[in-house]
Design a protein around this motif. Structure first.
Motif, mmCIF file in Angstrom:
data_model
loop_
_atom_site.group_PDB
_atom_site.id
_atom_site.type_symbol
_atom_site.label_atom_id
_atom_site.label_comp_id
_atom_site.label_asym_id
_atom_site.label_seq_id
_atom_site.Cartn_x
_atom_site.Cartn_y
_atom_site.Cartn_z
ATOM 1 N N ARG A 1 0.847 -1.190 0.000
ATOM 2 C CA ARG A 1 0.000 0.000 0.000
ATOM 3 C C ARG A 1 0.881 1.237 0.000
ATOM 4 O O ARG A 1 1.899 1.299 0.668
ATOM 5 C CB ARG A 1 -0.929 0.012 1.213
ATOM 6 C CG ARG A 1 -2.087 -0.961 1.056
ATOM 7 C CD ARG A 1 -3.002 -0.614 -0.096
ATOM 8 N NE ARG A 1 -3.861 0.526 0.232
ATOM 9 C CZ ARG A 1 -4.434 1.288 -0.678
ATOM 10 N NH1 ARG A 1 -4.211 1.072 -1.952
ATOM 11 N NH2 ARG A 1 -5.197 2.279 -0.332
ATOM 12 N N ASP B 1 -12.942 5.363 -0.890
ATOM 13 C CA ASP B 1 -12.780 4.149 -0.092
ATOM 14 C C ASP B 1 -13.586 3.015 -0.697
ATOM 15 O O ASP B 1 -13.097 1.891 -0.844
ATOM 16 C CB ASP B 1 -13.241 4.404 1.347
ATOM 17 C CG ASP B 1 -12.344 5.411 2.056
ATOM 18 O OD1 ASP B 1 -11.208 5.606 1.584
ATOM 19 O OD2 ASP B 1 -12.787 5.986 3.057
ATOM 20 N N ALA C 1 -14.495 2.680 -3.710
ATOM 21 C CA ALA C 1 -13.874 2.268 -4.966
ATOM 22 C C ALA C 1 -12.658 1.399 -4.690
ATOM 23 O O ALA C 1 -12.428 0.407 -5.383
ATOM 24 C CB ALA C 1 -13.469 3.497 -5.778
ATOM 25 N N ALA C 2 -11.891 1.773 -3.652
ATOM 26 C CA ALA C 2 -10.717 0.971 -3.322
ATOM 27 C C ALA C 2 -11.141 -0.431 -2.928
ATOM 28 O O ALA C 2 -10.528 -1.420 -3.318
ATOM 29 C CB ALA C 2 -9.934 1.636 -2.189
ATOM 30 N N ILE C 3 -12.223 -0.508 -2.160
ATOM 31 C CA ILE C 3 -12.686 -1.821 -1.736
ATOM 32 C C ILE C 3 -13.246 -2.595 -2.917
ATOM 33 O O ILE C 3 -13.129 -3.801 -3.003
ATOM 34 C CB ILE C 3 -13.702 -1.646 -0.594
ATOM 35 C CG1 ILE C 3 -12.902 -1.291 0.658
ATOM 36 C CG2 ILE C 3 -14.531 -2.887 -0.401
ATOM 37 C CD1 ILE C 3 -13.724 -1.065 1.855
ATOM 38 N N ASP C 4 -13.810 -1.859 -3.887
ATOM 39 C CA ASP C 4 -14.292 -2.509 -5.099
ATOM 40 C C ASP C 4 -13.139 -2.883 -6.022
ATOM 41 O O ASP C 4 -13.374 -3.335 -7.142
ATOM 42 C CB ASP C 4 -15.271 -1.598 -5.841
ATOM 43 C CG ASP C 4 -16.653 -1.650 -5.211
ATOM 44 O OD1 ASP C 4 -16.936 -2.649 -4.529
ATOM 45 O OD2 ASP C 4 -17.437 -0.708 -5.401
ATOM 46 N N GLY C 5 -11.911 -2.630 -5.584
ATOM 47 C CA GLY C 5 -10.772 -3.097 -6.358
ATOM 48 C C GLY C 5 -10.195 -2.101 -7.329
ATOM 49 O O GLY C 5 -9.418 -2.458 -8.202
ATOM 50 N N LEU C 6 -10.595 -0.808 -7.225
ATOM 51 C CA LEU C 6 -10.057 0.174 -8.159
ATOM 52 C C LEU C 6 -8.732 0.720 -7.648
ATOM 53 O O LEU C 6 -8.562 0.944 -6.457
ATOM 54 C CB LEU C 6 -11.045 1.339 -8.325
ATOM 55 C CG LEU C 6 -11.995 1.250 -9.511
ATOM 56 C CD1 LEU C 6 -12.868 0.033 -9.381
ATOM 57 C CD2 LEU C 6 -12.833 2.495 -9.609
ATOM 58 N N ALA D 1 -9.775 -2.933 6.513
ATOM 59 C CA ALA D 1 -10.191 -2.861 5.114
ATOM 60 C C ALA D 1 -9.002 -2.628 4.192
ATOM 61 O O ALA D 1 -9.070 -2.930 3.011
ATOM 62 C CB ALA D 1 -11.192 -1.726 4.935
ATOM 63 N N PRO E 1 -7.015 -2.857 -0.723
ATOM 64 C CA PRO E 1 -8.377 -3.140 -0.265
ATOM 65 C C PRO E 1 -9.117 -4.042 -1.237
ATOM 66 O O PRO E 1 -9.828 -4.963 -0.835
ATOM 67 C CB PRO E 1 -9.022 -1.761 -0.200
ATOM 68 C CG PRO E 1 -7.902 -0.816 -0.064
ATOM 69 C CD PRO E 1 -6.740 -1.421 -0.767
ATOM 70 N N GLY E 2 -8.905 -3.784 -2.527
ATOM 71 C CA GLY E 2 -9.620 -4.571 -3.524
ATOM 72 C C GLY E 2 -9.185 -6.030 -3.511
ATOM 73 O O GLY E 2 -9.964 -6.921 -3.840
ATOM 74 N N GLN E 3 -7.933 -6.291 -3.116
ATOM 75 C CA GLN E 3 -7.436 -7.665 -3.135
ATOM 76 C C GLN E 3 -7.757 -8.426 -1.858
ATOM 77 O O GLN E 3 -7.544 -9.629 -1.781
ATOM 78 C CB GLN E 3 -5.908 -7.636 -3.313
ATOM 79 C CG GLN E 3 -5.495 -7.093 -4.670
ATOM 80 C CD GLN E 3 -4.018 -6.721 -4.689
ATOM 81 O OE1 GLN E 3 -3.467 -6.206 -3.723
ATOM 82 N NE2 GLN E 3 -3.358 -6.967 -5.816
ATOM 83 N N VAL F 1 -12.717 -7.947 1.021
ATOM 84 C CA VAL F 1 -13.580 -7.433 2.082
ATOM 85 C C VAL F 1 -14.702 -6.632 1.425
ATOM 86 O O VAL F 1 -14.576 -6.209 0.285
ATOM 87 C CB VAL F 1 -12.831 -6.505 3.058
ATOM 88 C CG1 VAL F 1 -11.787 -7.276 3.827
ATOM 89 C CG2 VAL F 1 -12.217 -5.343 2.317
ATOM 90 N N ALA F 2 -15.767 -6.438 2.136
ATOM 91 C CA ALA F 2 -16.813 -5.538 1.664
ATOM 92 C C ALA F 2 -17.092 -4.570 2.784
ATOM 93 O O ALA F 2 -16.922 -4.892 3.949
ATOM 94 C CB ALA F 2 -18.070 -6.305 1.296
ATOM 95 N N MET F 3 -17.504 -3.362 2.412
ATOM 96 C CA MET F 3 -17.667 -2.348 3.448
ATOM 97 C C MET F 3 -18.925 -1.545 3.151
ATOM 98 O O MET F 3 -19.196 -1.205 2.000
ATOM 99 C CB MET F 3 -16.429 -1.444 3.468
ATOM 100 C CG MET F 3 -16.411 -0.453 4.592
ATOM 101 S SD MET F 3 -14.700 0.034 4.941
ATOM 102 C CE MET F 3 -14.967 1.440 5.998
#
Lengths: 293, 280, 431, 371
Positions: free
Chosen positions: A3, B173, B175-180, D50, D72-74, D77-79
Motif C-alpha cells: 500500500r 474508499d 472504490a478501493a474496496i471494489d478493487g479500483l 479494510a 483493499p480490492g485484493q 472485504v466488503a464495506m
C-alpha cells in the motif's frame, strides 16, 4: 501490492503540474533574477555582471514618480472596485430578497464588462475619454451645456480616468465575491435583528459588515495584486502619459524593456513588482481564515 | 406576503439604483455600438449622433469579410480552448492529490502555488521568450498554448481542489474496496462526479484566455497566428482616424464571442468564482 | 516611420487579406514566386504595399514583384508581415537574428538603423549598388546607411518629413514664423475651434515632430562622439526656446491642452476631417490621406506649407522613412535583397507618392510632379534625420515625458529639462 | 469465509497515537460490534482491516493468512459506509455490480448476480434509478447489496445506520441481523450506538482511547462490566456508582454509614476488603417511603410510559432508579432506597477495574437482608 506511502504516493500526481510551473515560472523567475544583476540589453549579445541595473533604480526620480503612481492607481482601483462591488452586491441581494425582477440583468451587465479583454477596455475608454470635439463624454457634456473635461491630458485627471476605466471593468469580480459572501450570511441573524428592532443601518453595521470583513480583506489583496500586475488597460488608454502621470510600475517595466531595450533594468523592475506582490500575498495568507490552509 | 408602504418605497429606490448602475455599465458598450453603426462622417458628430441617423452595418460587414479577422477569432478560440483544456488536464491530478492525500508540506505547497499566481507575466516573459526560442517553440501556437496552460494551472488547481473536496472521501474508499486503483478511482469516480467543477474551471480559463494579451503579444509576431486581443491593439495603433467606426466594430466583434459564452454559461462561471469565494 | 503607423484603411485587417489576383499563383499570402523554387529568401515587410488593403496598391506592387521574380528565376521570396509597433518589431528582429531565425531581408525604420548597425547585424550591400547610385543619395541619407567601415548596409528607400497643414478658409496665408503661427492659431481659436494641433503624448511622433523646432535653431541632441549634449551650453537655450514655443501655444489658447493626449497622426487627421481644427503639424504622407478621407471640396481647403521656424529663414523638419537591409551572410541573398530595395525605392515609391531619397528619382518619375512636392522638396532642404546613436530611443522617451509634464503644467521647462538630462545621462552610462 | 485476526495493530498520525497496539480475534462467521465513543479509534481500526489505512505496526490476517500487503480490492472485504458511498453517477444496478467489474463472469452472469442480490434485498424495482432518487433506507440496502454481491471474506460496517431516522434504524437493525443469518459472514461492525451493539452483536468490543476495555457478549457487557467506564458507557441511564466499604470479616457492606449484608456468594478474597466502588443498574434499586434502605432525596422524575425513572441524591451522589410506571414522587421528598446487591458489581476505586462481577447468565433472586 504494498500500500502506498502517502507522501510518495502524491508525487506522480503533482509532478506534471509542478514540472510545468517549475519550467514556466520558477526557472524564468531565477533567470530574471540573474538578468537583474547584469547590464543585459535587448540588442546586445554581450552581457556583463553589473549591479548597475539595481543601483541605478535606487532613488531614481522616475521610479519615485512611478511608485507614487502605482500606489494611487492601485489604491484607487481597489477601493473603487470594492466599494462599487459592495454596493451592487448589496443591491442585488436586497432585490433578490424582495423578489424584484431584473437582478439577473444587472448582474449580467456588470459581469459582461469583466469579460472584455483589458486591452479592448483601454481602447474603449480611450474612445470615451477622447478630448477631440467629437469625443464621447466631452461631446455629450457640450451637448448639455457643460464645459469639456481634460480627461487624459491633465495629469491628475488622467490618473482618475485610468482608475475609472479599471473600476468599470474590474468591479464585477469583487461584486461576485462579495455577493457570495453576502449570500452565505445566515438569514436568521437578520430575523433576530428585526425582532430586536434594529434599523437598516444597524443591521448593516453589526451583521453584514463583520461577516464580510474576511471576504473584503482577502478580496482587497487579491484585487490589489491583480491591479498591480495589470498594465494592458493603461497601455492602451494613455500609454503612461501625459508625461509620466499614469505610468505605473508594470507599465514602466514594460516600457523599460520594450521601448528602452534595457533588459537588466526591466528585470530588476519586474522583480520589484514581484516582491511587492509577494509581500501582499504573505499578508493575504495571514488574513486567511485558519481552516483554509 | 403583504409589503408595507415603506418597503414598496425602498423597492422603488432599489430599482432606480439598479437601473442607474446598469446604465453606467452598459453605456460604454452602447457607445461602441453607436460608433460601429455610424458612417465616417457621423463619427465626427460625437454624442449628438448617439443614435445614428443612417445606421449602417457596413463596418461590421467589412470587418467580418476580412480573412484576417476570421483568422484572429479562430486563433483566439483555438488558443483559449486548448489552453483551458490543458490547464484543467494538468491541474486535475495535482488538485486530486491536494484534496485526497495528506503529506508533509501540503499547506506550504498550496500557498506556493497561490503565490506563483502572483508572478506577473512581465517578470518571466523575456526569459520565457528566450527559453521557447531555444526549444524552437517560439512563434508557434503550441508553445503559446503551453504558456496559457502554465498561466491557468495555479488557479485551476485551487478551483479543482475545492471541487474535489466536495466529493465524499468515502467514495474513494468504496472504490478501493471494489478493487479500483487510485488512478481508476480518479478517472471513473472522482472526475465524472466533479464534472460541474471541471466545466466551471474550464470556462473560467476560457474567458481569462480570451483576454490574454501579453503572452501572444510577445510570443507571436506573425499576424496569421495572432489572437484577437493582439490584433485589436495593433489595429488601434495602426488605424487612421477615418476608421474609428471600423475599430469600434472590430472591438465589438472581438468581445462578442466572450460575451456570448459568458451570458450562456454564466451559471458555471459564477459557480467557479463563488466556489473560491465562500470557501472558508 | 510614422507613415507606416497611419497608413490608410485597416492596415491590420488588410494584412491577412487574400493576396492579389493579377499574379495568380505566383503571389500568395506568404510567398512571392513559385513554391518549388530552389532558392528562398525570407523578407519581412510592412502591410502597406504588397499586402495593402487598397486593392489598387496591392495590385501595382504585385505586378512589380512579378516582374522582379521573373527576372530572378529560381528564387522565391517568403514574405513575413510586421506591424507598425516599430520598437517591438525591431527588438524582435534582433532577437530572432541573433538566434539564427531572423529574416534574410527586412524593412527597418530609419530611426532604428543605428541600433542595427551598432549590433553588427547588417550585411554590406555596397557591391550591389553603383557608385553613381550611392553618390546620388541625399547626404543625410547616405550618412545614415553607411557603417563605420564605409560600407552601404541598407537602402533608405523613402523619406518623410513634417509640415504644417492649414484650412485655408480659416488661415488663408501660411504662417512662416512661430509668432505668426501662434497669431493665426489664436484667431482660429477665437472662432471656437482648435487653433493648431500637434502630437505631444507618449509616442515617438511627439518627440520627433517637436525636434524640428529644436533643430531649426541649430540645436544638436548629441555631440560628435555620440554623447547626449542637448542640455548643455547653447543647446540648452535652444531646447528651452523650442519647449517655450509649445508652452506659449498652449498657454495662450492657440493650441488646446489636450495635445498631451495626442499620440498619433490619426487623431490630428480626425480633427481635421471633423473640421474642428484650423491647423496641425503632420507628416507629408497625410496630404494623400486628406484627399482620400475628406470629401473633395473639403480636402481642397487644406493646404500644406513648410514648418514655421523661430524666424522666416531658420527652419528645419524631421525626416524619417524606411530602409531595406540584408541580415544574411549569403551574398546571393544579399543581392536579391538589394534588388527588392531598389524596386521599392524606384517604382514602388513612385506609385505610392512617397518622397525619394535621391535627387535623380525626382526627375525620373512623373508622380513627383504635384505642387505639394515642391513644398516637400523645399522643406527637405532643411531636413534633419534623427542622430544614429543607440541612446536616441531614450532621448526620445525623455522628450515625450518632458513635453507631457511641461504642457500639462506639472513641471517648469527648466526643471523638466534637468530631469530629462539626468535620466538620459544615467541611461547613457548604462549603455 | 474466514476468521479475522488483528495482532498488535498500532496507528499514529504524526505525533498523535490513535491506536497504541490492539489485538482482536473474530472467529469465522461471528458478528462483532466495536462500540465506543467518537474518537476512540474504532473507525481507524476498521479502515486498517479494510486496507484503507496503513497500520504503523502490527498485522491483520484473514483465515490465518496476513493481508497487510494487499490493497483493499485484493483483500476480499466488503464495506458499508456511514453515508453509503454510492456512486451518484451510476444506476443502482451498476452500483451493486461495480465490484464485479474484475470478476471473470459474463455480462449475463453479472446481471443475474445483481438480480439475485436485488431480490434478496427487495430492491428489484429500483435497479434503474440513480442513488439520488432513493430514500435513505433504500440507499442503505443498495450499499449492502454492493457489499454482499462480492461474497466477501470479511464484512465491514462503518456506522451504517447513523444517517437513518429512528424508525428506519430499528428496521434496518433487524434486516442486517437477518441478512447475517442468511449469509453468515465474519462481520466487523463499528458504531457508537449501544442499542445497535446490544441488539446485533454476537460479541461486543468496547473501545476507549485506542484500547479495548472489554470484549464480551451483550449480556456480559451489560451485566458484568469489566470497568467503571464500560459500566457507565453502557445502559440508559448509566449504572449507578456508589462508594462503599466492605468488611469481609463481618460480611457487611457499609454505604455512608448504612450497613448492608454482603451476599454470601461474593468471593472470599482479601482484595475485596476495604474501600470499593459499588455498581448497580437502576433496575436494581427499589424505592419505599418508610421501609429500610438508604435515605435519599428525590431530585426529579421522568415518566417514560413503560416505567418511571427516579433521580435521587444520596449524600451528594446522584442515583437513578427504574420504578414501576405509576410511581409519582414530589421533588425533594425523602425516600428509602433498597439495593439488590445480588446483581451488584464491585470495582477497585483506584484502578476502576472490576473486582467482582455477577454471572450474567445465573439469575440470583432474593432481597438483601437488613441488619
Amino acid at each position: 501490492m504494498q500500500r502506498e506511502q502517502p507522501g510518495r504516493a502524491a508525487l506522480p500526481w503533482l509532478l506534471p503540474s509542478f514540472l510545468l510551473l517549475a519550467l514556466f515560472y520558477l526557472y524564468p523567475v531565477f533567470e530574471a533574477l540573474r538578468l537583474a544583476f547584469t547590464d543585459a540589453r535587448l540588442f546586445d549579445a554581450t552581457t556583463t555582471l553589473s549591479l548597475g541595473s539595481i543601483t541605478g533604480l535606487w532613488g531614481s526620480a522616475p521610479l519615485a514618480t512611478v511608485l507614487r503612481n502605482t500606489l494611487a492607481y492601485t489604491l484607487g482601483s481597489v477601493l473603487g472596485q470594492l466599494a462599487l462591488g459592495l454596493c451592487i452586491a448589496l443591491l442585488v441581494v436586497r432585490a433578490e430578497r424582495a423578489r424584484l425582477r431584473g437582478t439577473l440583468v444587472l448582474r449580467t451587465i456588470v459581469l459582461a464588462a469583466w469579460v472584455i479583454p483589458a486591452i479592448a477596455n483601454g481602447i474603449i475608454w480611450q474612445l470615451l475619454f477622447s478630448e477631440a470635439p467629437f469625443g464621447a463624454i466631452n461631446s455629450a457634456l457640450r451637448l448639455i451645456g457643460l464645459a469639456p473635461v481634460a480627461w487624459l491630458s491633465d495629469p491628475g485627471n488622467a490618473m482618475i480616468s485610468a482608475i475609472l476605466a479599471t473600476i468599470w471593468q474590474g468591479t464585477a469580480y469583487s461584486m461576485i465575491l462579495l455577493y457570495a459572501a453576502l449570500r452565505s450570511i445566515d438569514q436568521s441573524l437578520y430575523e433576530a435583528a428585526a425582532i430586536d428592532n434594529a434599523t437598516g443601518f444597524e443591521r448593516f453595521w453589526f451583521i453584514t459588515l463583520p461577516h464580510l470583513r474576511p471576504a473584503l480583506l482577502v478580496n482587497a489583496i487579491l484585487i490589489m495584486i491583480m491591479t498591480l500586475n495589470m498594465f494592458d488597460t493603461v497601455l492602451a488608454l494613455t500609454g503612461g502619459g501625459p508625461g509620466r502621470a499614469t505610468e505605473v510600475l508594470s507599465l514602466f517595466a514594460y516600457n523599460t524593456v520594450f521601448r528602452g531595450f534595457e533588459l537588466g533594468r526591466g528585470a530588476a523592475l519586474s522583480l520589484l513588482l514581484l516582491v511587492i506582490s509577494l509581500v501582499l500575498t504573505v499578508c493575504l495568507t495571514l488574513l486567511l481564515p485558519k481552516g483554509r490552509k | 406576503m403583504v409589503r408595507s408602504r415603506g418597503e414598496r418605497l425602498s423597492d422603488i429606490a432599489v430599482y432606480l439604483a439598479m437601473a442607474l448602475l446598469a446604465l453606467v455599465f452598459l453605456l460604454p458598450i452602447l457607445w461602441l455600438l453607436s460608433l460601429a453603426l455610424r458612417t465616417q462622417a457621423e463619427v465626427f458628430l460625437g454624442a449628438a449622433r448617439f443614435i445614428p441617423e443612417a445606421p449602417t452595418l457596413d463596418n461590421f460587414a467589412s470587418v467580418l469579410r476580412d480573412g484576417g479577422f476570421q483568422s484572429y477569432i479562430w486563433n483566439t478560440v483555438k488558443l483559449s480552448a486548448l489552453g483551458a483544456a490543458g490547464a484543467v488536464g494538468f491541474a486535475a491530478p495535482a488538485a486530486y492529490a491536494f484534496s485526497r492525500f495528506s503529506f508533509r508540506g501540503k499547506g506550504a505547497m498550496m500557498l506556493g502555488i497561490l503565490s506563483v499566481q502572483m508572478v506577473s507575466g512581465l517578470v518571466i516573459l523575456i526569459p520565457l521568450y528566450r527559453m521557447l526560442d531555444r526549444l524552437g517553440l517560439l512563434e508557434s501556437h503550441f508553445g503559446t498554448t503551453l504558456l496559457y496552460i502554465a498561466a491557468g494551472v495555479p488557479v485551476t488547481i485551487w478551483l479543482l481542489k475545492i471541487a474535489f473536496d466536495t466529493i465524499p472521501q468515502s467514495l474513494d474508499d468504496a472504490a478501493a474496496i471494489d478493487g479500483l486503483s487510485r488512478l481508476e478511482s480518479f478517472l471513473l469516480i472522482t472526475l465524472p462526479l466533479a464534472a460541474p467543477g471541471l466545466i466551471s474551471a474550464f470556462i473560467l480559463n476560457l474567458i481569462l484566455n480570451w483576454s490574454q494579451f501579453l503572452i501572444p503579444f510577445i510570443m507571436l509576431s506573425a499576424d496569421e497566428k495572432w489572437p484577437i486581443s493582439v490584433a485589436i491593439f495593433r489595429f488601434a495603433g495602426a488605424s487612421s482616424a477615418a476608421t474609428t467606426q471600423l475599430l469600434a466594430a472590430a472591438c465589438l466583434l472581438a468581445i462578442l464571442p466572450a460575451l456570448a459564452v459568458f451570458v450562456i454559461l454564466q451559471r458555471w462561471i459564477l459557480a467557479a468564482l463563488m466556489a473560491g469565494a465562500v470557501k472558508d | 516611420m510614422e507613415m507606416m503607423r497611419s497608413s490608410m484603411l485597416l492596415a491590420l485587417l488588410a494584412a491577412a487579406a487574400p493576396g492579389v489576383t493579377s499574379a495568380e499563383e505566383l503571389i500568395t499570402r506568404n510567398r512571392v514566386g513559385p513554391s518549388d523554387a530552389e532558392n528562398a529568401l525570407t523578407f519581412r515587410l510592412t502591410a502597406f504595399d504588397l499586402y495593402s488593403a487598397d486593392a489598387a496598391t496591392a495590385a501595382a506592387f504585385a505586378e512589380m514583384f512579378t516582374v522582379f521574380i521573373e527576372a530572378n528565376p529560381g528564387w522565391r521570396i517568403d514574405t513575413q508581415l510586421q506591424t507598425g509597433a516599430i520598437a517591438q518589431e525591431q527588438a524582435r528582429i534582433i532577437e530572432q537574428t541573433r538566434a539564427g531565425r531572423g529574416p534574410d531581408c527586412a524593412m527597418i525604420d530609419s530611426s532604428q538603423l543605428a541600433t542595427f548597425k551598432d549590433a553588427g547585424l547588417l550585411a554590406p550591400m555596397t557591391a550591389f549598388f553603383t557608385q553613381e547610385e550611392i553618390d546620388d543619395l541625399f547626404p543625410f541619407v547616405r550618412e545614415g546607411v553607411t557603417d563605420a567601415n564605409g560600407d552601404i548596409v541598407a537602402l533608405w528607400w523613402f523619406t518623410d518629413l513634417r509640415v504644417l497643414y492649414r484650412d485655408t478658409t480659416l488661415v488663408p496665408d501660411a504662417p512662416q514664423t512661430w509668432a505668426e503661427l501662434q497669431k493665426a492659431a489664436l484667431s482660429v481659436a477665437n472662432q471656437g475651434l482648435e487653433g493648431v494641433l500637434f502630437n505631444a503624448g507618449r509616442d515617438e511622433a511627439a518627440a520627433f515632430d517637436w525636434l524640428a523646432h529644436f533643430w531649426a535653431q541649430g540645436g544638436e541632441l548629441v555631440d560628435a562622439s555620440g554623447r547626449p549634449s542637448f542640455f548643455e551650453g547653447e543647446n540648452r537655450d535652444k531646447f528651452l526656446n523650442a519647449v517655450q514655443f509649445y508652452v506659449d501655444l498652449v498657454e495662450s489658447g492657440a493650441a488646446p491642452r489636450r495635445v498631451t493626449s495626442l499620440a498619433s497622426y490619426d487623431d490630428l487627421l480626425a480633427s481635421a476631417a471633423a473640421g474642428s481644427t484650423g491647423m496641425f503639424i503632420g507628416g507629408n504622407w497625410m496630404y494623400g490621406q486628406i484627399q482620400n478621407t475628406m470629401p473633395a471640396e473639403q480636402a481642397a481647403n487644406w493646404a500644406v506649407s513648410e514648418l514655421p521656424g523661430p524666424s522666416e529663414d531658420t527652419r528645419a523638419t524631421g525626416t524619417g522613412g524606411w530602409t531595406i537591409a540584408a541580415l544574411t551572410d549569403d551574398p546571393a541573398k544579399v543581392e536579391i535583397c538589394a534588388g527588392i530595395a531598389r524596386l521599392y525605392a524606384g517604382p514602388g515609391n513612385a506609385y505610392q507618392g512617397l518622397l525619394p531619397t535621391s535627387a535623380s528619382l525626382y526627375a525620373e518619375y512623373e508622380a513627383f510632379a504635384g505642387p505639394e512636392f515642391e513644398v516637400f522638396a523645399r522643406a527637405l532642404e532643411n531636413g534633419r534625420a534623427r542622430p544614429g546613436v543607440p541612446i536616441y530611443p531614450e532621448i526620445s522617451e525623455q522628450i515625450q515625458i518632458l513635453l507631457g509634464n511641461v504642457l500639462s503644467g506639472s513641471a517648469t521647462p527648466e526643471a523638466a529639462l534637468d530631469a530629462a538630462a539626468a535620466e538620459v545621462m544615467a541611461a547613457f552610462e548604462r549603455l | 469465509m474466514a476468521s479475522l485476526e488483528i495482532k498488535r495493530i498500532a496507528k499514529t498520525f504524526g505525533a498523535q497515537s490513535v491506536l497504541p497496539g490492539i489485538s482482536l480475534e473474530v472467529p469465522d462467521k461471528e458478528f462483532v460490534v466495536i462500540l465506543g465513543p467518537s474518537g476512540c479509534g474504532k473507525s481507524t481500526l476498521l479502515r486498517i482491516v479494510a486496507g484503507l489505512e496503513i497500520a504503523s505496526a502490527g498485522s491483520v490476517s484473514f483465515g490465518g493468512a496476513p493481508v497487510d500487503h494487499l490493497s483493499p480490492g485484493q483483500r476480499n472485504v466488503a464495506m458499508v459506509f456511514q453515508n453509503y458511498a454510492l456512486y451518484p453517477h451510476l444506476s443502482v444496478a451498476a452500483n451493486i455490480g461495480f465490484g464485479l467489474r474484475r470478476a471473470t463472469l459474463s455480462r449475463k452472469e453479472k446481471r443475474a448476480a445483481v438480480q439475485e442480490i436485488a431480490r434478496l434485498l427487495e430492491i428489484e424495482s429500483l435497479l434503474d434509478r440513480r442513488p439520488s432518487e432513493l430514500s435513505g433506507g433504500q440507499r442503505q440496502r443498495v450499499a449492502m447489496g454492493r457489499a454482499i454481491i462480492r461474497k466477501p471474506a470479511v464484512f465491514l460496517f462503518d456506522e451504517p445506520l447513523s444517517n437513518l431516522d429512528a424508525r428506519l434504524r430499528l428496521q434496518m437493525r433487524a434486516e442486517i441481523r437477518a441478512l447475517h443469518r442468511k449469509l453468515p459472514t465474519t462481520t466487523l461492525y463499528v458504531t457508537h450506538d449501544q442499542v445497535e451493539a446490544m441488539t446485533m452483536a454476537d460479541r461486543v468490543v468496547v473501545m476507549r482511547e485506542g484500547r479495548i476495555e472489554q470484549i464480551g457478549t451483550p449480556d456480559e457487557i451489560y451485566c458484568a462490566p469489566q470497568s467503571i467506564f464500560v459500566a457507565q458507557f453502557i445502559g440508559m441511564p448509566a449504572m449507578n456508582i456508589v462508594s462503599a466499604r466492605l468488611d469481609r470479616s463481618n460480611s457487611a457492606l457499609t454505604i455512608a454509614g448504612e450497613r448492608f449484608a454482603m451476599p454470601e456468594f461474593w468471593p472470599d478474597e482479601k482484595a475485596l476488603d476495604g474501600e470499593v466502588t459499588l455498581g448497580l443498574r437502576p433496575e436494581h434499586l427499589s424505592l419505599s417511603r418508610t421501609g429500610a434502605g438508604l435515605r435519599a432525596n428525590v431530585d426529579q422524575i421522568e415518566p417514560m410510559g413503560s416505567e418511571t425513572l427516579v433521580y435521587l441524591y444520596h449524600h451528594g451522589t446522584r442515583l437513578c432508579a427504574r420504578t414501576p410506571p405509576e410511581t409519582r414522587l414530589a421533588s425533594g421528598s425523602e425516600v428509602k432506597l433498597g439495593l439488590n446487591l445480588n446483581r451488584a458489581v464491585l470495582f477497585d476505586p483506584v484502578t476502576q477495574k472490576a473486582l467482582y462481577r455477577p454471572n450474567p447468565y445465573e439469575s440470583t433472586t432474593g432481597e438483601t437482608q437488613w441488619k
